[in-house]
Design an enzyme around this catalytic site. Structure first.
Site, mmCIF file in Angstrom:
data_model
loop_
_atom_site.group_PDB
_atom_site.id
_atom_site.type_symbol
_atom_site.label_atom_id
_atom_site.label_comp_id
_atom_site.label_asym_id
_atom_site.label_seq_id
_atom_site.Cartn_x
_atom_site.Cartn_y
_atom_site.Cartn_z
ATOM 1 N N CYS A 114 -38.774 34.685 -58.093
ATOM 2 C CA CYS A 114 -39.042 34.199 -59.452
ATOM 3 C C CYS A 114 -37.837 33.438 -60.020
ATOM 4 O O CYS A 114 -38.004 32.523 -60.818
ATOM 5 C CB CYS A 114 -39.376 35.358 -60.385
ATOM 6 S SG CYS A 114 -40.572 36.505 -59.702
ATOM 7 N N CYS B 216 -46.481 32.350 -55.988
ATOM 8 C CA CYS B 216 -47.341 33.025 -56.964
ATOM 9 C C CYS B 216 -48.157 32.060 -57.807
ATOM 10 O O CYS B 216 -49.032 32.466 -58.561
ATOM 11 C CB CYS B 216 -46.481 33.875 -57.897
ATOM 12 S SG CYS B 216 -45.292 32.868 -58.778
HETATM 13 FE FE1 FES Z 1 -44.438 34.087 -60.250
HETATM 14 FE FE2 FES Z 1 -42.479 35.682 -60.804
HETATM 15 S S1 FES Z 1 -44.368 36.232 -59.982
HETATM 16 S S2 FES Z 1 -42.479 33.549 -60.943
#
Ligand code: FES
Length: 143
Positions: free
Chosen positions: A103, A34
């Site tokens: 995450c 992400c």
């Molecule tokens: Fe990036 Fe959770 S979406 S750490």
């Protein structure tokens, strides 16, 4: 409810947020999935993590997992902190939705990177197997 009460609590009221200007080790890792970033600061005395703080440009789940992870390692010996897995962190939060599990890896990796940084700075020998392998982004930050 998508998120447990514990996740919401740590997200709304994260523990140990901030930085330590006199940190003994700093670890910064990024999440390849992400692009979020996590930085972890530790103070170490006699092999014990006496203080820990974190900062993140990350999602709510990253904040919640890091918050509880800092609580779990504060006051603990380094060896114990190294054993902290993202699975244990997620369990302590009463779970995360499957698509948010990645995450929780940020917290575990940032702690390991901070400890590695502490070892490197102090010329302390360590078992490299316990840390990320060479192709891991977190090793690139603190050569
Ligand atoms: Fe990036 Fe959770 S979406 S750490």
């Amino acid at each position: 409810m998508l998120y447990s009460e514990k996740v919401m609590d740590h997200f709304r009221n994260p523990r140990n947020v901030g930085q330590l200007t006199d940190a003994d080790g700093i670890g910064e890792v990024g999440n390849a999935k992400c692009g979020d970033i996590m930085r972890m600061y530790i103070k170490v005395k006699d092999n014990i993590i006496t203080d820990v703080k974190f900062m993140t440009f990350g999602c709510g789940s990253a904040i919640a997992t890091s918050s509880i992870a800092t609580e779990m390692i504060k006051g603990q010996p380094i060896d114990k902190a190294l054993q902290l897995s993202n699975k244990a962190v997620v369990e302590a939060l009463d779970g995360l939705p499957a698509h948010k599990l990645h995450c929780s890896v940020l917290a575990e990796e940032a702690i390991k990177a901070a400890i590695k940084n502490y070892y490197d700075k102090n010329n302390i020998a360590y078992d490299k197997e316990k840390f990320c392998q060479l192709d891991c982004p977190c090793t690139a930050h603190h050569k």
